[in-house]
Design an enzyme around this catalytic site. Sequence first.
Site, short mmCIF file in Angstrom:
data_model
loop_
_atom_site.label_atom_id
_atom_site.label_comp_id
_atom_site.label_asym_id
_atom_site.label_seq_id
_atom_site.Cartn_x
_atom_site.Cartn_y
_atom_site.Cartn_z
N LYS A 149 -9.22 -16.10 -33.97
CA LYS A 149 -8.52 -14.81 -34.06
C LYS A 149 -7.59 -14.65 -32.84
CE LYS A 149 -10.60 -10.68 -35.73
NZ LYS A 149 -11.50 -9.53 -35.52
N LYS A 175 -18.11 11.94 -34.51
CA LYS A 175 -17.63 10.83 -35.32
C LYS A 175 -18.38 10.74 -36.66
CE LYS A 175 -15.77 7.17 -36.70
NZ LYS A 175 -14.54 6.45 -36.54
N ASN A 211 -16.88 11.60 -40.69
CA ASN A 211 -16.93 10.69 -41.83
C ASN A 211 -17.87 11.17 -42.92
OD1 ASN A 211 -14.97 9.07 -40.85
ND2 ASN A 211 -16.27 7.35 -40.29
N PHE A 257 -8.29 15.01 -48.67
CA PHE A 257 -9.54 14.39 -49.13
C PHE A 257 -10.14 15.09 -50.34
CE2 PHE A 257 -10.68 10.69 -46.59
CZ PHE A 257 -9.56 10.68 -45.77
N LEU A 258 -9.23 15.54 -51.22
CA LEU A 258 -9.66 16.15 -52.49
C LEU A 258 -9.04 15.38 -53.66
CD1 LEU A 258 -9.41 20.00 -51.77
CD2 LEU A 258 -11.48 18.63 -52.03
N GLY A 271 -11.29 10.19 -57.85
CA GLY A 271 -11.03 8.78 -58.18
C GLY A 271 -12.31 8.06 -58.54
N GLY A 307 -14.74 3.98 -50.52
CA GLY A 307 -15.23 2.70 -50.01
C GLY A 307 -14.80 2.55 -48.57
N CYS A 329 -16.21 2.35 -43.19
CA CYS A 329 -16.63 3.47 -42.32
C CYS A 329 -17.42 4.56 -43.04
CB CYS A 329 -15.41 4.08 -41.66
SG CYS A 329 -14.47 2.84 -40.77
N LYS A 366 -8.50 1.01 -50.43
CA LYS A 366 -7.48 2.05 -50.52
C LYS A 366 -6.13 1.39 -50.28
CE LYS A 366 -7.41 3.66 -45.74
NZ LYS A 366 -7.38 4.82 -44.88
C1 UGA Z 1 -12.25 6.77 -42.32
C2 UGA Z 1 -11.87 8.14 -41.73
O1 UGA Z 1 -10.92 8.79 -42.60
C3 UGA Z 1 -11.24 7.98 -40.34
O2 UGA Z 1 -10.98 9.26 -39.78
C4 UGA Z 1 -12.22 7.19 -39.44
O3 UGA Z 1 -11.67 6.97 -38.16
C5 UGA Z 1 -12.50 5.85 -40.07
O4 UGA Z 1 -13.08 6.07 -41.38
C6 UGA Z 1 -13.45 5.10 -39.18
O5 UGA Z 1 -14.60 5.53 -39.05
O6 UGA Z 1 -13.03 4.14 -38.49
P1 UGA Z 1 -10.90 4.82 -43.56
O7 UGA Z 1 -12.22 4.20 -43.82
O8 UGA Z 1 -9.80 3.98 -43.00
O9 UGA Z 1 -11.03 6.05 -42.53
O10 UGA Z 1 -10.38 5.41 -44.95
P2 UGA Z 1 -10.20 6.85 -45.61
O11 UGA Z 1 -8.77 7.18 -45.64
O12 UGA Z 1 -11.12 7.83 -45.02
O13 UGA Z 1 -10.65 6.53 -47.11
C7 UGA Z 1 -11.99 6.14 -47.41
C8 UGA Z 1 -12.21 6.03 -48.90
O14 UGA Z 1 -12.15 7.31 -49.50
C9 UGA Z 1 -11.19 5.17 -49.64
O15 UGA Z 1 -11.85 4.33 -50.56
C10 UGA Z 1 -10.32 6.17 -50.36
O16 UGA Z 1 -9.76 5.67 -51.55
C11 UGA Z 1 -11.31 7.29 -50.64
N1 UGA Z 1 -10.69 8.62 -50.79
C12 UGA Z 1 -10.06 9.19 -49.75
C13 UGA Z 1 -10.78 9.25 -52.02
O17 UGA Z 1 -11.35 8.75 -53.00
N2 UGA Z 1 -10.20 10.50 -52.15
C14 UGA Z 1 -9.56 11.10 -51.13
O18 UGA Z 1 -9.08 12.25 -51.31
C15 UGA Z 1 -9.49 10.43 -49.90
#
Ligand code: UGA
Length: 430
Positions: free
Chosen positions: A35, A204, A208, A249-250, A253, A257, A260, A320
């Site tokens: 890496k 944190k 999440n 986040f509403l 789907g 996943g 985190c 995503k």
């Molecule tokens: C998440 C948090 O959003 C971040 O704030 C945090 O820093 C990060 O974890 C971490 O702990 O490092 P991330 O895992 O990159 O970020 O992705 P998200 O954007 O949160 O999405 C997570 C999942 O939720 C995805 O599968 C996405 O498709 C789904 N999702 C998100 C939905 O189904 N609906 C929504 O309205 C939003």
Amino acid sequence: MRVCVIGAGYVGLVTAAGLADFGNDVICVDINKSKIENLKKGIMPFFEPGLAELVNKNKSRLSFSGDISGSVKKSEIIIIAVGTPALAGGAPDMKNFWSAARVISQNLNDRKIIVVKSTVPPGTNKELSVRLAGWTGRDNFDVVSSPEILRQGSALKDFFNPNFIISGSNSAKAGKAVAALFRGSKIKKDKLIFTAPETAELIKYAVNTFLALKISYINELANLSESIGADISEVARIIGLDPRIGPLFLKAGVGFGGSCLPKDVKALLYLAASKGVATSVLASPLGSNKIQKQVAVKKLTRYLSSLKGKKIAVWGLSFKPGTDDMREAPSIDIIAALQRKGAKVIAYDPYACAKAKAILSGVQFSLTAYGALKNSDALLILTEWSEFENPDYDKMKKLMKRPLVIDGRNVLDPKAARRAGFEYEGIGRK
Ligand code: UGA
């Protein structure tokens, strides 16, 4: 400042590049030698929009090294950004975290600030101080908890425009130094949060788990919307106008996943159980998400009666859009369920196919979105990549055996799809 970032994953690499961009001298280290060698050549270990450019732009201040000891010695601030993946029972695997701590302890040649960016259970920062003092017999260090809230796919935007910067420390001086480090030049002072390490650590997990709850909440309402003829996109848009709820986040789907949300919900539950604290609401996203991942499979079965021998085209595999990350992607469980029912899956994803190939077995991969549709009985959309938004329906119809779309991310316009002669079903909408 002279900064050493331990861990060249999403958080570490974005943090290292961002801090170099603020004018600091940063060394990013990792135990994975290949890496590091690739990073020296400008090859990123994963796809994150804008990251390669940011790394390249800051070449003069950002270096990569496999020599963790030497890099720690040279630096004033050490940032731990190693992964803490979930173990089988839900507890986070702290192995890499404690080995990074051990190396730091062996190289505390002068006073240093140690920043914990990795997501760790509350109490870890305190334990880190105790262990460092025990290992070194000295107190020439300060520990600051500054968990990262950035999202994959928009990590740079989140780093440079955070909602808040957390600085959790028992040392006011070190806390201020770390807040100043992450503040860069632009971020307003009122975004800096000074608090106790335990509070910082819990924030944190709280973020999440709340996001996982919000998504599960809207997903369950979406399933209800379908049975009463309501439209979940409208429901979400309107309830989001209420500032007590908010619009983000509403999006209903096929489930959440990533590395985190599932991991941190499990870690919070594990922590609560270990403290004898009862949980019900906090536990609910896990079961809800498991059910949600089967919704698209049920829909397909309803249309096609049996999936045996059916050819299902899948658009989108990553958890995503904006990332090639396949960790805990809903596509993994959904495709496995389709295969168990005897379906043949041909998949397309603009970035994630290489990583998906190592995880998914028995799946055929297509280099193009339309290529996946040839002779298919249905199209299933699992990631809302923007390139799927306005497809050429005529072209699709000519390629598909049956013009049927199950839109697991509500990316298509239902009216346009139906006008084009498609049987269309999204999640929670007409
Ligand atoms: C998440 C948090 O959003 C971040 O704030 C945090 O820093 C990060 O974890 C971490 O702990 O490092 P991330 O895992 O990159 O970020 O992705 P998200 O954007 O949160 O999405 C997570 C999942 O939720 C995805 O599968 C996405 O498709 C789904 N999702 C998100 C939905 O189904 N609906 C929504 O309205 C939003």
